[in-house]
Design a protein around this motif. Structure first.
Motif, PDB file in Angstrom:
ATOM      1  N   LEU A  37      75.594 123.763 -39.838  1.00  0.00           N
ATOM      2  CA  LEU A  37      76.197 122.143 -40.101  1.00  0.00           C
ATOM      3  C   LEU A  37      75.534 121.147 -40.361  1.00  0.00           C
ATOM      4  O   LEU A  37      76.197 120.498 -40.825  1.00  0.00           O
ATOM      5  CB  LEU A  37      76.862 121.920 -38.398  1.00  0.00           C
ATOM      6  CG  LEU A  37      78.216 121.432 -38.797  1.00  0.00           C
ATOM      7  CD1 LEU A  37      78.992 122.530 -39.704  1.00  0.00           C
ATOM      8  CD2 LEU A  37      78.950 121.315 -37.188  1.00  0.00           C
ATOM      9  N   GLU A  38      74.102 122.011 -40.095  1.00  0.00           N
ATOM     10  CA  GLU A  38      73.250 120.176 -40.610  1.00  0.00           C
ATOM     11  C   GLU A  38      73.173 120.230 -41.980  1.00  0.00           C
ATOM     12  O   GLU A  38      73.158 119.334 -42.491  1.00  0.00           O
ATOM     13  CB  GLU A  38      72.102 120.016 -40.049  1.00  0.00           C
ATOM     14  CG  GLU A  38      71.963 119.170 -38.368  1.00  0.00           C
ATOM     15  CD  GLU A  38      70.191 120.026 -37.555  1.00  0.00           C
ATOM     16  OE1 GLU A  38      70.788 119.260 -36.681  1.00  0.00           O
ATOM     17  OE2 GLU A  38      69.951 120.587 -38.047  1.00  0.00           O
ATOM     18  N   ASN A  39      73.016 120.896 -42.644  1.00  0.00           N
ATOM     19  CA  ASN A  39      72.694 121.708 -44.112  1.00  0.00           C
ATOM     20  C   ASN A  39      74.055 121.228 -44.880  1.00  0.00           C
ATOM     21  O   ASN A  39      74.268 120.531 -45.976  1.00  0.00           O
ATOM     22  CB  ASN A  39      72.173 123.315 -43.941  1.00  0.00           C
ATOM     23  CG  ASN A  39      70.782 123.414 -43.902  1.00  0.00           C
ATOM     24  OD1 ASN A  39      70.229 123.161 -45.232  1.00  0.00           O
ATOM     25  ND2 ASN A  39      70.640 124.389 -42.977  1.00  0.00           N
ATOM     26  N   LEU A  40      75.555 121.500 -44.347  1.00  0.00           N
ATOM     27  CA  LEU A  40      76.111 121.137 -45.280  1.00  0.00           C
ATOM     28  C   LEU A  40      76.809 120.115 -44.958  1.00  0.00           C
ATOM     29  O   LEU A  40      77.133 119.556 -45.883  1.00  0.00           O
ATOM     30  CB  LEU A  40      77.898 122.035 -44.212  1.00  0.00           C
ATOM     31  CG  LEU A  40      77.350 123.507 -44.700  1.00  0.00           C
ATOM     32  CD1 LEU A  40      77.672 124.611 -43.928  1.00  0.00           C
ATOM     33  CD2 LEU A  40      77.631 124.468 -46.529  1.00  0.00           C
ATOM     34  N   ASP A  68      81.073 124.565 -29.528  1.00  0.00           N
ATOM     35  CA  ASP A  68      82.161 123.309 -29.603  1.00  0.00           C
ATOM     36  C   ASP A  68      81.928 122.495 -31.159  1.00  0.00           C
ATOM     37  O   ASP A  68      81.049 121.998 -31.534  1.00  0.00           O
ATOM     38  CB  ASP A  68      82.214 122.432 -28.917  1.00  0.00           C
ATOM     39  CG  ASP A  68      83.161 121.750 -29.509  1.00  0.00           C
ATOM     40  OD1 ASP A  68      82.972 120.837 -28.170  1.00  0.00           O
ATOM     41  OD2 ASP A  68      83.829 121.240 -30.435  1.00  0.00           O
ATOM     42  N   LEU A  69      82.296 123.132 -32.321  1.00  0.00           N
ATOM     43  CA  LEU A  69      81.941 123.180 -33.664  1.00  0.00           C
ATOM     44  C   LEU A  69      82.230 121.496 -33.908  1.00  0.00           C
ATOM     45  O   LEU A  69      82.052 120.948 -34.548  1.00  0.00           O
ATOM     46  CB  LEU A  69      82.830 123.663 -34.766  1.00  0.00           C
ATOM     47  CG  LEU A  69      81.613 125.218 -34.449  1.00  0.00           C
ATOM     48  CD1 LEU A  69      82.488 126.165 -35.754  1.00  0.00           C
ATOM     49  CD2 LEU A  69      80.783 125.158 -35.510  1.00  0.00           C
ATOM     50  N   SER A  70      83.494 120.982 -33.516  1.00  0.00           N
ATOM     51  CA  SER A  70      83.896 119.800 -33.339  1.00  0.00           C
ATOM     52  C   SER A  70      83.020 118.181 -32.928  1.00  0.00           C
ATOM     53  O   SER A  70      82.572 117.268 -33.541  1.00  0.00           O
ATOM     54  CB  SER A  70      84.802 119.568 -32.934  1.00  0.00           C
ATOM     55  OG  SER A  70      86.250 120.350 -33.524  1.00  0.00           O
ATOM     56  N   THR A  71      82.457 118.946 -31.565  1.00  0.00           N
ATOM     57  CA  THR A  71      82.136 118.401 -31.086  1.00  0.00           C
ATOM     58  C   THR A  71      79.982 117.925 -31.817  1.00  0.00           C
ATOM     59  O   THR A  71      79.666 116.626 -32.322  1.00  0.00           O
ATOM     60  CB  THR A  71      81.195 118.051 -29.453  1.00  0.00           C
ATOM     61  OG1 THR A  71      82.542 118.594 -28.659  1.00  0.00           O
ATOM     62  CG2 THR A  71      80.442 117.101 -29.003  1.00  0.00           C
ATOM     63  N   MET A  72      79.790 119.569 -32.057  1.00  0.00           N
ATOM     64  CA  MET A  72      78.130 119.194 -32.967  1.00  0.00           C
ATOM     65  C   MET A  72      78.487 118.228 -34.811  1.00  0.00           C
ATOM     66  O   MET A  72      77.637 117.868 -34.606  1.00  0.00           O
ATOM     67  CB  MET A  72      78.264 120.488 -32.913  1.00  0.00           C
ATOM     68  CG  MET A  72      77.530 120.909 -33.555  1.00  0.00           C
ATOM     69  SD  MET A  72      76.889 122.758 -34.376  1.00  0.00           S
ATOM     70  CE  MET A  72      76.215 123.657 -32.332  1.00  0.00           C
ATOM     71  N   GLY A  73      79.584 118.407 -35.273  1.00  0.00           N
ATOM     72  CA  GLY A  73      79.824 117.659 -36.222  1.00  0.00           C
ATOM     73  C   GLY A  73      79.303 116.289 -36.321  1.00  0.00           C
ATOM     74  O   GLY A  73      79.308 115.837 -37.201  1.00  0.00           O
TER      75      GLY A  73
END
Lengths: 154, 288
Positions: B184-187, B142-147
């Motif tokens: 995602l943390e990096n970006l 789940d990229l939204s929650t992670m973001g």
């Protein structure tokens, strides 16, 4: 507090010098016994080899253990001292350059009480030593010296 | 027709039939033999393929083990002398304070700064190596929650900053959750860093179309941006387009992102302009 001994197991003389310097800077004046390899550390703890004749009832308050040592490596030292009744409960702090997961895992599996990765920056290292001193020499209660023979049998 | 002729005709026909049956049998046997030969060929090819796969897998395992040993060595053996360099530089500074002039102290400061930087580079290299050899576990991510979680951490790290995150709902992909988190943390971390000097910073994370059957995701910011002429250097290890005095960093973040996305079979690219923000794109298989 002054009669509490620190056993520092470290093979690199420059590292020993810096660690002793950090103790001094932070006013940690306890006796530091330096064992320059794993075999030497075990000899000290079990009063054998070059330390035969040492009063074996006197144990260090804490063992600062580097992992990469000559002759007997750090994890093997830990394994052996946890396997022996006399040293099974001794507080051990692994103090090493490595943050490799495998080392941390093996360290805890073999029964270390703490694992600290030495920072590159000396100011940070000195601060870590200060905190180590306060925690293990002042705050922490060491296991009682006189253990009934039956209790530590696992 | 006489009965002898009839029998002669019949036996002739039977003989013809027998001959034909014999020929057909022979042809069937040949076809069967051919089929058997083909099957054996296929079997041999399969065995050869399996042998090659096994050999390649063994090679890969050896390479991985070597990488692990190398990383271990780097972790321990390289950081050790660095610590000594930094420690004794400080000792020099402290013990000889009276005799050292400003020039000498400046030299020492530079030595300590460089050894500190080398320590960071080593740590980043180790992280990249760890990510390269880590076994991937596929799952729905789940990229939204992670973001949103990462955005929350960034905002808490510097609550005084005037910055906003806009993260699209429903972004989900198929991949390794730990690796995608690092990416995602990096970006998002980069977007946060390079909008550090922008009042009213805006960082967006959204889907941006499709490419080759994969979803294109985008992390966009309105920060310092970069010169598109050098965009091909962006994802190389230790390549930086800004000096350390402008924005700190070792230049390994995007190399790490690229490694992760490529391990997932996707692509990464970026668009930007100097002082006009940047957009980083990556593709992953969707999982809705």
């Amino acid at each position: 507090m002054k009669d509490k001994i620190i056993l520092l197991v470290e093979d690199n003389p420059d590292d020993v010098a810096l660690t002793l310097r950090a103790f001094k800077k932070n006013n940690i004046l306890n006796e530091v016994v330096v064992a320059r390899d794993g075999a030497c550390a075990l000899d000290y703890l079990f009063a054998s080899g070059e330390y035969a004749g040492r009063d074996a009832s006197v144990m260090p308050q804490v063992v600062l253990l580097d992992l990469k040592l000559t002759k007997v490596d750090g994890l093997e030292v830990l394994r052996r001292l946890r396997a022996d009744k006399r040293t099974a409960l001794l507080p051990v702090v692994i103090l090493t350059s490595s943050k490799e997961e495998r080392d941390v895992l093996d360290g805890y599996r073999l029964g270390t009480n703490s694992y600290i990765r030495k920072p590159v920056d000396f100011a940070q290292f000195s601060d870590a030593i200060r905190q180590l001193g306060v925690y293990w020499l002042v705050l922490n209660e060491a296991p009682p010296k006189h253990i009934c023979p039956g209790i530590s049998d696992r | 027709m006489s009965s002898n002729d009839e029998i002669g005709l019949l036996s002739g026909t039977f003989n013809d039939m027998a001959r034909e049956i014999k020929e057909r049998n022979a042809r069937l046997e040949e076809t069967a033999a051919e089929r058997k030969r083909s099957e054996e060929e296929v079997k041999k090819l399969n065995e050869e393929l399996e042998r090659r796969v096994a050999a390649r897998t063994a090679e890969l395992e050896v390479a991985n083990k070597e990488l692990e040993a190398f990383s271990y060595s780097v972790a321990h053996d390289l950081r050790s002398p660095l610590r000594i360099i930094d420690g004794f530089s400080q000792a020099l500074q402290e013990d000889l304070k009276e005799t050292l002039d400003e020039t000498a102290l400046d030299h020492i400061r530079r030595v300590r700064s460089a050894s500190g930087r080398m320590g960071l580079l080593i740590d980043d290299l180790l992280e990249l190596a760890r990510i390269t050899r880590m076994e991937m576990r596929q799952a729905r991510v789940d990229l939204s929650t992670m973001g949103r979680a990462i955005a929350g951490e960034l905002k808490r790290s510097q609550p005084e900053r005037d910055a906003e995150f806009v993260i699209e709902d429903g972004l989900a992909a198929r991949g390794d959750v730990r690796l995608l988190r690092v990416a995602l943390e990096n970006l998002l971390g980069n977007a946060w860093k390079f909008t550090g000097r922008r009042k009213g910073a805006l960082i967006e994370f959204k889907a941006a179309g499709e490419k080759d059957g994969r979803v294109v995701y985008c992390v966009k910011d309105n920060g310092a941006g970069f010169d598109m002429r050098y965009s091909d250097k962006l994802f190389g290890a230790f390549q930086r387009l800004h000096s350390t005095s402008e924005f700190q960093g070792t230049g390994i973040g995007l190399a790490t992102v690229a490694r992760i996305i490529r391990r997932h079979g996707g692509a990464v690219w970026a668009e930007g302009a100097v002082d006009a923000g940047a957009a980083f794109f990556f593709t992953l298989y969707p999982d809705s």
